[in-house]
Design an enzyme around this catalytic site. Structure first.
Site, PDB file in Angstrom:
ATOM      1  CD  GLU A   1      -8.441  -3.445 -20.752  1.00  0.00           C
ATOM      2  OE1 GLU A   1      -7.292  -3.220 -21.142  1.00  0.00           O
ATOM      3  OE2 GLU A   1      -8.766  -3.476 -19.531  1.00  0.00           O
TER       4      GLU A   1
ATOM      5  NE  ARG B   1      -5.095   2.002 -17.267  1.00  0.00           N
ATOM      6  CZ  ARG B   1      -4.426   1.287 -16.372  1.00  0.00           C
ATOM      7  NH1 ARG B   1      -3.548   0.366 -16.778  1.00  0.00           N
ATOM      8  NH2 ARG B   1      -4.622   1.476 -15.065  1.00  0.00           N
TER       9      ARG B   1
ATOM     10  CG  HIS C   1      -5.622  -4.702 -18.024  1.00  0.00           C
ATOM     11  ND1 HIS C   1      -6.263  -3.494 -18.178  1.00  0.00           N
ATOM     12  CD2 HIS C   1      -4.485  -4.408 -17.346  1.00  0.00           C
ATOM     13  CE1 HIS C   1      -5.564  -2.531 -17.617  1.00  0.00           C
ATOM     14  NE2 HIS C   1      -4.477  -3.059 -17.089  1.00  0.00           N
TER      15      HIS C   1
ATOM     16  CB  ILE D   1       6.846  -0.654 -15.576  1.00  0.00           C
ATOM     17  CG1 ILE D   1       6.000  -0.841 -14.311  1.00  0.00           C
ATOM     18  CG2 ILE D   1       6.555  -1.764 -16.576  1.00  0.00           C
ATOM     19  CD1 ILE D   1       4.509  -0.696 -14.536  1.00  0.00           C
TER      20      ILE D   1
ATOM     21  NE  ARG E   1       6.365  12.373 -18.105  1.00  0.00           N
ATOM     22  CZ  ARG E   1       5.669  12.511 -16.993  1.00  0.00           C
ATOM     23  NH1 ARG E   1       4.796  13.499 -16.881  1.00  0.00           N
ATOM     24  NH2 ARG E   1       5.835  11.687 -15.973  1.00  0.00           N
TER      25      ARG E   1
ATOM     26  CB  ILE F   1       2.357  -3.958 -20.792  1.00  0.00           C
ATOM     27  CG1 ILE F   1       3.724  -3.257 -20.927  1.00  0.00           C
ATOM     28  CG2 ILE F   1       2.435  -5.348 -21.394  1.00  0.00           C
ATOM     29  CD1 ILE F   1       4.063  -2.334 -19.842  1.00  0.00           C
TER      30      ILE F   1
ATOM     31  N   GLY G   1      -1.307  -8.143 -16.573  1.00  0.00           N
ATOM     32  CA  GLY G   1       0.099  -7.879 -16.322  1.00  0.00           C
ATOM     33  C   GLY G   1       0.505  -8.000 -14.873  1.00  0.00           C
TER      34      GLY G   1
ATOM     35  N   GLY H   1       9.926   4.614 -17.006  1.00  0.00           N
ATOM     36  CA  GLY H   1       9.760   4.725 -15.567  1.00  0.00           C
ATOM     37  C   GLY H   1      10.226   3.447 -14.905  1.00  0.00           C
TER      38      GLY H   1
END
Length: 350
Positions: free
Chosen positions: A270, A241, A315, A159, A179, A239, A317, A157
Site C-alpha cells: 500500500e 488485509r 485503507h 466487524i 473459525r 476490508i 475503513g 467477528g
C-alpha cells in the site's frame, strides 16, 4: 512540557501521523515526544514508557526497542497486529494492545460502501458525469441489484457481525464462515446461515466480504481455487488485509471475468506500485516524445490500477473523525493502565 507525566513516543503530529485532536487527548495523560524529537535528543529514551503506534509508524525495529529501556507498552491504533511480533515483545517485558470494537462500525460502513459502489457502478457513473466530453448518459451502465442478493461474510467477528447487520437492512440473505460458529441468538438476530466449509459459501454468494485478521492461516486465503468457485456475477470485497488475497490470482480472475468485480480497501503493498514519469525542466528531450514514452511505461503499473472492474480505496475503513478519537482514547486508556501497573483493557496475547 509537563514533567510529572509519563512519556510516550509517537511518529509525528499531522502528515502521516496523528491529527492534532488526537494528540490533545494524549497530552491529558502523557508527555508526547515525536520520533524526530527522539532522534534529536536520545537522552529522552530512558523516559519513554509507551509507544503509540499509528499506521505502523514509528516502525518497531530491534534498534528502537533496544533504545527504550523503560518501554512497557506498544499501543497499536487499530485491530490488526500482524506487523508486530507479540511473543518476542512479551519476552522482553513489553506488552501490546490494540483497539477492537471501536473500529467496527466505521469498518462495516466502509464494507457496505464499497459493496454498493461496486454493485451500482457509482465511481464509473461519476467519471461519466464529470467527463468534459459527455453530452448524454449511456443507458448501458447497468449495475447489480443489492437488495435481496446473497451476502457471504468470511470472518464473523465483531466487524463481520456489523456487516451482517447492515446487509440485513438491505434484505440480503446472510451466509457466513468463521473459525467458530456464532451463537444461535446471534444468527437469529441477523438471519445468518453458518457454512463450515468456505468453498460452499463462495459458490452461493453474490458478494463475498473478507473480514478476517491476517494470520499465517489467512494469508492467501483467497486464491485461484477460491476465485474459480465464485459466481461470474460475484463481487469480492476486502476490508481486512491485502495479503489475505492472492493479488495475482485476483488480477487474472478480473481480467478473465471469472468474477464480476472487486472492491478493495486494502492491497499489498500500500499503495500499489506504479511508474511515475517526471519531466525534468533541463531535459533536452522534446515534450511530445516524452509523453508517449510515459504512456508506454504506465504498462508497468500494478495491473489492478487499470482494471475497469475494480475499486480501490486507501485503507480508510476506520478514517472517520469520531472513530479516530475513540481509537486514540482507547490507546490512551491502555497506556495509562500499563504505566500504572494495572490490567491492560485491550492487551493482545501471543
Amino acid at each position: 512540557m509537563a514533567q510529572d507525566k509519563p512519556c510516550a513516543l509517537i511518529s509525528e503530529v499531522g502528515g502521516e501521523g496523528f491529527i492534532q485532536e488526537a494528540v490533545d487527548i494524549m497530552k491529558q495523560h502523557f508527555q508526547i515526544i515525536t520520533h524526530q524529537e527522539f532522534l534529536q535528543n536520545p537522552s529522552l529514551s530512558s523516559k519513554i514508557q509507551v509507544v503509540f503506534l499509528w499506521d505502523n509508524k514509528p516502525q518497531i525495529e530491534p534498534s528502537l526497542i533496544s533504545s527504550l529501556p523503560a518501554l512497557k507498552l506498544i499501543a497499536n491504533g487499530g485491530v490488526g497486529i500482524d506487523h508486530l511480533d507479540i511473543a518476542h515483545l512479551k519476552s522482553l517485558g513489553i506488552r501490546v494492545s490494540n483497539t477492537p470494537h471501536v473500529v467496527s462500525n466505521a469498518t462495516a460502513d466502509m464494507a457496505m460502501g464499497l459493496l454498493l459502489a461496486s454493485a451500482r457502478r457509482i465511481v464509473e457513473g461519476h467519471l461519466i458525469c464529470v467527463d468534459p466530453n459527455t453530452t448524454k448518459f449511456p443507458r448501458t451502465q447497468m449495475g447489480f441489484e443489492v437488495t435481496g442478493s446473497t451476502l457471504g461474510i468470511i470472518g464473523m467477528g465483531h466487524i463481520g457481525f456489523k456487516i451482517a447487520q447492515r446487509g440485513r437492512g438491505f434484505d440480503m440473505k446472510i451466509l457466513y464462515h468463521n473459525r467458530n460458529r456464532r451463537s444461535y441468538e446471534d444468527e437469529q438476530a441477523v438471519g445468518a446461515v453458518y457454512f463450515k466449509n468456505k468453498e460452499e459459501l463462495l459458490r452461493e454468494a453474490d458478494f463475498v466480504v473478507l473480514a478476517v485478521n491476517l494470520t499465517p492461516e489467512t494469508t492467501g486465503l483467497i486464491g485461484h481455487k477460491e476465485l474459480s468457485l465464485m459466481k461470474p456475477t460475484a463481487t469480492l470485497v476486502n476490508i481486512s488485509r491485502g495479503r489475505v488475497v492472492d493479488q495475482d490470482a485476483l488480477v487474472e480472475a478480473l481480467q478473465n471475468r471469472t468474477i464480476r468485480a472487486a472492491a478493495l480497501d486494502v492491497t499489498y503493498p500500500e499503495p500499489l506500485p506504479r511508474i511515475i514519469c517526471q519531466l525534468l525542466l533541463n531535459s533536452r528531450k522534446d515534450f511530445y516524445t516524452i509523453i508517449p514514452a510515459c504512456t508506454l511505461l504506465r504498462t508497468r503499473d500494478h495491473p489492478l490500477l487499470h482494471l475497469p472492474n475494480v475499486i480501490i480505496t486507501p485503507h480508510s475503513g476506520t478514517d472517520t473523525a469520531a472513530t479516530i478519537v475513540k481509537m486514540v482514547q482507547t490507546m490512551v486508556d491502555n497506556g495509562v493502565a500499563a504505566v500504572q501497573g494495572q490490567q491492560i483493557p485491550n492487551e493482545v496475547q501471543p
